[in-house]
Write a protein that holds these residues in place. Structure first.
Motif, PDB file in Angstrom:
ATOM      1  N   PHE A   1       0.839  -1.179   0.000  1.00  0.00           N
ATOM      2  CA  PHE A   1       0.000   0.000   0.000  1.00  0.00           C
ATOM      3  C   PHE A   1       0.885   1.244   0.000  1.00  0.00           C
ATOM      4  O   PHE A   1       1.938   1.277   0.627  1.00  0.00           O
ATOM      5  CB  PHE A   1      -0.919   0.019   1.229  1.00  0.00           C
ATOM      6  CG  PHE A   1      -1.712  -1.236   1.376  1.00  0.00           C
ATOM      7  CD1 PHE A   1      -2.920  -1.390   0.714  1.00  0.00           C
ATOM      8  CD2 PHE A   1      -1.252  -2.280   2.156  1.00  0.00           C
ATOM      9  CE1 PHE A   1      -3.649  -2.555   0.844  1.00  0.00           C
ATOM     10  CE2 PHE A   1      -1.976  -3.447   2.280  1.00  0.00           C
ATOM     11  CZ  PHE A   1      -3.173  -3.581   1.625  1.00  0.00           C
ATOM     12  N   ASP A   2       0.426   2.226  -0.746  1.00  0.00           N
ATOM     13  CA  ASP A   2       1.182   3.468  -0.766  1.00  0.00           C
ATOM     14  C   ASP A   2       0.735   4.364   0.384  1.00  0.00           C
ATOM     15  O   ASP A   2      -0.030   3.970   1.247  1.00  0.00           O
ATOM     16  CB  ASP A   2       1.014   4.176  -2.121  1.00  0.00           C
ATOM     17  CG  ASP A   2      -0.435   4.468  -2.442  1.00  0.00           C
ATOM     18  OD1 ASP A   2      -1.255   4.445  -1.494  1.00  0.00           O
ATOM     19  OD2 ASP A   2      -0.742   4.723  -3.617  1.00  0.00           O
ATOM     20  N   GLY A   3       1.183   5.597   0.375  1.00  0.00           N
ATOM     21  CA  GLY A   3       0.906   6.476   1.493  1.00  0.00           C
ATOM     22  C   GLY A   3      -0.550   6.813   1.678  1.00  0.00           C
ATOM     23  O   GLY A   3      -0.988   7.119   2.771  1.00  0.00           O
ATOM     24  N   THR A   4      -1.342   6.748   0.613  1.00  0.00           N
ATOM     25  CA  THR A   4      -2.767   7.076   0.728  1.00  0.00           C
ATOM     26  C   THR A   4      -3.633   5.869   1.000  1.00  0.00           C
ATOM     27  O   THR A   4      -4.848   5.979   1.074  1.00  0.00           O
ATOM     28  CB  THR A   4      -3.246   7.739  -0.571  1.00  0.00           C
ATOM     29  OG1 THR A   4      -3.033   6.835  -1.663  1.00  0.00           O
ATOM     30  CG2 THR A   4      -2.476   9.016  -0.833  1.00  0.00           C
ATOM     31  N   GLY A   5      -3.014   4.706   1.114  1.00  0.00           N
ATOM     32  CA  GLY A   5      -3.792   3.510   1.370  1.00  0.00           C
ATOM     33  C   GLY A   5      -4.274   2.815   0.128  1.00  0.00           C
ATOM     34  O   GLY A   5      -5.051   1.875   0.202  1.00  0.00           O
TER      35      GLY A   5
ATOM     36  N   LEU B   1     -10.423   0.218   6.488  1.00  0.00           N
ATOM     37  CA  LEU B   1     -10.313  -0.403   5.171  1.00  0.00           C
ATOM     38  C   LEU B   1      -9.089   0.101   4.409  1.00  0.00           C
ATOM     39  O   LEU B   1      -8.459  -0.647   3.660  1.00  0.00           O
ATOM     40  CB  LEU B   1     -11.577  -0.155   4.354  1.00  0.00           C
ATOM     41  CG  LEU B   1     -12.853  -0.833   4.853  1.00  0.00           C
ATOM     42  CD1 LEU B   1     -14.028  -0.464   3.966  1.00  0.00           C
ATOM     43  CD2 LEU B   1     -12.684  -2.335   4.914  1.00  0.00           C
ATOM     44  N   ARG B   2      -8.772   1.372   4.581  1.00  0.00           N
ATOM     45  CA  ARG B   2      -7.629   1.927   3.876  1.00  0.00           C
ATOM     46  C   ARG B   2      -6.295   1.491   4.488  1.00  0.00           C
ATOM     47  O   ARG B   2      -5.292   1.410   3.788  1.00  0.00           O
ATOM     48  CB  ARG B   2      -7.712   3.450   3.862  1.00  0.00           C
ATOM     49  CG  ARG B   2      -8.794   4.001   2.943  1.00  0.00           C
ATOM     50  CD  ARG B   2      -8.633   5.506   2.782  1.00  0.00           C
ATOM     51  NE  ARG B   2      -9.646   6.069   1.914  1.00  0.00           N
ATOM     52  CZ  ARG B   2      -9.597   6.078   0.589  1.00  0.00           C
ATOM     53  NH1 ARG B   2      -8.574   5.519  -0.023  1.00  0.00           N
ATOM     54  NH2 ARG B   2     -10.554   6.626  -0.128  1.00  0.00           N
ATOM     55  N   SER B   3      -6.285   1.233   5.759  1.00  0.00           N
ATOM     56  CA  SER B   3      -5.027   0.919   6.438  1.00  0.00           C
ATOM     57  C   SER B   3      -4.836  -0.562   6.693  1.00  0.00           C
ATOM     58  O   SER B   3      -3.780  -0.959   7.201  1.00  0.00           O
ATOM     59  CB  SER B   3      -4.961   1.666   7.779  1.00  0.00           C
ATOM     60  OG  SER B   3      -6.031   1.253   8.626  1.00  0.00           O
ATOM     61  N   ASN B   4      -5.830  -1.383   6.363  1.00  0.00           N
ATOM     62  CA  ASN B   4      -5.761  -2.807   6.677  1.00  0.00           C
ATOM     63  C   ASN B   4      -6.176  -3.611   5.461  1.00  0.00           C
ATOM     64  O   ASN B   4      -7.064  -3.205   4.721  1.00  0.00           O
ATOM     65  CB  ASN B   4      -6.671  -3.126   7.869  1.00  0.00           C
ATOM     66  CG  ASN B   4      -6.376  -4.490   8.455  1.00  0.00           C
ATOM     67  OD1 ASN B   4      -6.815  -5.503   7.930  1.00  0.00           O
ATOM     68  ND2 ASN B   4      -5.627  -4.508   9.547  1.00  0.00           N
TER      69      ASN B   4
END
Length: 780
Positions: A28-32, A595-598
């Motif tokens: 994942f990149d910095g924005t998730g 959802l964005r971080s996992n």
């Protein structure tokens, strides 16, 4: 239908919310935003029925008429799968036989005038066919490369490999097989036919392909992973039945080799599908015997009738037959190991160069053998070029002579195997020719292992095995001096031994070999060599399909757990107890952030009681969360549960399922007002996920996970109380009003409300969650 709307909504939400990671593995990149590491990304499938509030509500609305419609549709799809797979097999076989016939006829006509010109035409013809197959795979359907059996085995094991069941994959598999097999590569079309049948089944189950405007709403009745799994199983059996004209062998192949989960209702449909395939293929062959199919005559479909062969055998012959089994195990182990090593060491370009060299060498090898006079028999000798026959005149000066090595090389593989299996043909082949062909073809088969074209291993394996089997048969004939011993019998046993030693199949392979040879007398002998070859091969490494799955990074759960799992507990495998859970009422902003971080696909839902003690309510899938975020209908302003009454929820979420059927364009960036809203997850979670105690052995967890086809398994501490005990008697519930139907996403088994399977105390509760097991945790 609510479940169909729900499934459509899940697929649409996955596409629209592409910025939210949805794979078990990835970076994942910095924005998730999810970034694919490579094109071979895989994701687990949801075979479990999610019995949430929406599901139960829909089941209550369904009556006997709808259940009957679902049953009829399943059988109708089984019929269509059989017809479609049979027609695909007919098209592939007719095309391959005609291309091969034109190639041999043209080459033999030119070679009488100029050997070098014949060589040039032969090589160019093969290169054109193989190059067309390579172009189809590399530019149109990359997922159609290889046999496809490891990918389909992974799908039925619970792993979805990207692109393996698409319409373009089906087209690439059919036309790629024609080019690669017609081009003379050391591979077969039987493995790709299994993949072809699976693609046809999957496309029919979802109503066709909407991308290419080939869809029908009448067939769109099964969109869940569980339903598609059953249809793909029917397609796999149909592919084997079409390839070998072995309907029973197709059923057993699906049961033994590719599926991880089986039931009696599915057995009936799989058997019906295979029977339909047999009828379609038989009808086509009868039509082609009139000469309407060009060079396609007695060849093409694999059926080597040796019912006129050896009828009896002596006890003394069991020793050389056992030796054949040992040779098959050793050579099968060798081809798996050698192909695996070459695939990792050599680039595909180098493999292609080696195959081109091997093709040129194979054209010149028959020149090293002297032509032999045709025997005095009723068999036509020499054989007309491009047609089925035992004897091939290759650059022989005399018109009534044949070249035994060219008889193997310059025939389609199906015809060459038929020649090796044939009875009453003693002294047709010399030991030197068989040995030269064995070394050459074995090397070509190893090099072809990593080819980027549709490539099956059944027929090459039969070619290799029948060659050394006939060599052993020649020794037995000369040693025992008995007139009833046939070299073709030992060729058959050699083919069975090599397939058993490389693919490690037993029951299904035994039945397939009996069906394609039409001789039950060989059944005990085939069983003997299969058991020996499999035992020898298993002593060294895993089978061919398992190695191919490993090369393609498909995390298969094999039938047996690893030995070290006996000393491990469920808690040790649940990722050190790090679980990302959700409260019952969750803020939309928190859901988006998680959802964005996992990258997990399942989230336990925890509710805290008034005493502060946590309670596991169930499991929430990522795809379901995406649907809720997409619809927005079930957003609420209050952080409190929508209804405090047990088992009762407002019906406003039902409109969201209907709304999902026609989703508008949507951006994954919610407005600030939406992010401050809340969602009550109780109506949408799975209230009855599978749960195991933390001290359960990992071997037992492994078997449970695989046999039930699970994707998530909750790990909890030891329960503090027992709320009931279920015995066999509690499960023998008779339903006198309605007949039992299958527990799937489209139907449930109805029960009388006055029955109670287990007693529950008023304060019964689930223990606190201790871990979450997914398939990746069990594939180390």
């Amino acid at each position: 239908m609510l479940s169909n709307h729900f499934q459509d909504g899940m697929e649409t939400a996955r596409l629209l919310w592409s910025g939210v990671p949805s794979l078990e593995d990835g970076e994942f990149d910095g924005t998730g935003i999810s970034k694919k590491i490579d094109s071979s990304g895989v994701e687990s499938l949801d075979y479990e029925v999610i019995e949430n509030y929406a599901y139960r509500e829909e089941q209550e609305k369904r009556g006997k008429l709808f259940v009957g419609y679902q049953v009829v549709l399943k059988w109708f799809l089984a019929l269509l799968i059989g017809i479609g797979t049979g027609l695909a097999a007919i098209f592939i076989n007719i095309s391959v036989e005609n291309f091969a016939g034109w190639k041999f006829a043209l080459t033999f006509a030119i070679i009488q005038k100029s050997y070098l010109a014949g060589l040039l035409v032969y090589v160019l013809f093969n290169l054109a066919l193989v190059f067309s197959s390579v172009c189809i795979i590399t530019h149109f359907a990359p997922a159609a490369a290889g046999s496809g059996i490891p990918e389909i085995k992974g799908y039925l094991n619970g792993i979805d490999v990207h692109g393996i069941l698409l319409f373009r994959t089906l087209v690439g598999k059919i036309f790629g097989s024609i080019g690669s097999v017609g081009g003379g590569l050391a591979l077969g079309k039987e493995g790709p036919l299994v993949h072809t049948g699976a693609c046809i089944a999957s496309l029919l189950g979802q109503g066709g392909s909407t991308k290419y405007h080939l869809s029908s709403r009448w067939l769109q009745g099964f969109n869940s992973d569980r339903d598609r799994r059953d249809l793909v199983t029917c397609g796999c059996a149909a592919g084997v039945a079409a390839a070998f004209r072995a309907p029973v062998g197709g059923v057993l192949f699906a049961l033994e080799e590719v599926t991880s989960w089986w039931r009696s209702q599915l057995m009936w449909r799989v058997f019906f599908t295979s029977a339909v395939v047999a009828v379609v293929v038989r009808t086509a062959m009868a039509w082609c015997k009139s000469g309407k199919c060009g060079h396609f005559g007695a060849g093409g479909f694999i059926i080597w009738d040796i019912s006129d062969g050896q009828e009896d055998y002596s006890f003394a012959e069991l020793l050389p037959m056992a030796v054949i089994g040992v040779i098959g195990g050793l050579l099968g182990k060798g081809i798996v190991q050698s192909a695996y090593t070459l695939y990792n060491l050599l680039a595909p370009q180098l493999l292609a160069q080696e195959r081109a060299k091997g093709e040129t060498i194979s054209f010149g090898l028959p020149l090293l053998r002297k032509c032999s006079p045709c025997p005095a028999s009723e068999v036509e000798c020499p054989n007309p070029p491009g047609m089925y026959g035992n004897y091939v005149n290759f650059y022989c000066k005399n018109g009534n002579e044949y070249n035994d090595l060219a008889t193997i090389f310059f025939n389609t593989q199906d015809d060459a195997i038929r020649n090796l299996f044939s009875a009453k043909t003693i002294h047709e082949y010399s030991a030197q020719s068989l040995l030269a062909f064995l070394v050459m073809f074995y090397s070509l088969a190893v090099i072809t292992f990593g080819t980027a074209v549709p490539a099956g291993q059944f027929v090459p394996g039969i070619m290799i095995g029948s060659t050394y089997g006939r060599l052993v048969g020649m020794f037995v004939v000369n040693f025992y001096k008995k007139p009833n011993i046939e070299e073709g019998t030992y060729a058959l046993l050699g083919a069975a031994s090599f397939l058993g030693g490389s693919m490690r199949m037993t029951v299904s392979l035994c039945v397939i070999m009996v069906e394609i040879t039409n001789n039950l007398n060989f059944l005990p002998l085939i069983m003997l060599v299969l058991l020996i070859s499999k035992a020898v091969g298993d002593a060294f490494n895993e089978g061919l399909y398992e190695e191919q799955a490993r090369l393609r990074s498909i995390p298969l759960l094999e039938s047996r757990p690893k030995y070290q799992m006996r000393r491990m507990k469920a808690k040790e495998a649940s990722r050190s107890g790090k679980v990302v859970s959700l409260p019952r009422v969750v803020k939309v902003a928190d859901v988006v952030s998680i959802l964005r971080s996992n990258k997990r696909n399942g989230f336990p839902v925890i509710e805290h009681k008034r005493s502060g003690e946590p309670l596991v309510m169930g499991l929430m899938l990522r795809s379901h969360l995406l649907v809720l975020l997409q619809s927005k209908v079930d957003f609420q302003h209050s952080p409190l549960p929508s209804d405090s009454r047990v088992g009762s929820f407002p019906i406003r979420h039902v409109s969201s399922w209907c709304f999902i059927f026609n989703l508008p364009s949507f951006s994954p960036t919610n407005s600030r007002g939406d992010l401050e809203m809340y969602i009550d997850l109780a109506p949408f979670l799975n209230p009855s996920p599978y749960i195991v105690p933390e001290d359960m052995s990992l071997t037992k967890v492994y078997n449970l996970f695989r046999q039930l086809g699970l994707r998530h398994l909750l790990v909890v501490p030891q329960p503090s109380r027992v709320v009931g005990v279920i015995t066999r008697k509690d499960l023998l519930i008779e339903d006198v009003e309605e007949s039992d139907t299958e527990l799937q996403s489209t139907s449930v088994r109805t029960q009388h409300r006055n029955y109670s399977i287990m007693s529950r105390s008023a304060d019964a509760e689930q223990p606190l969650l201790n871990g979450l097991l997914v398939q990746n945790d069990l594939t180390h």
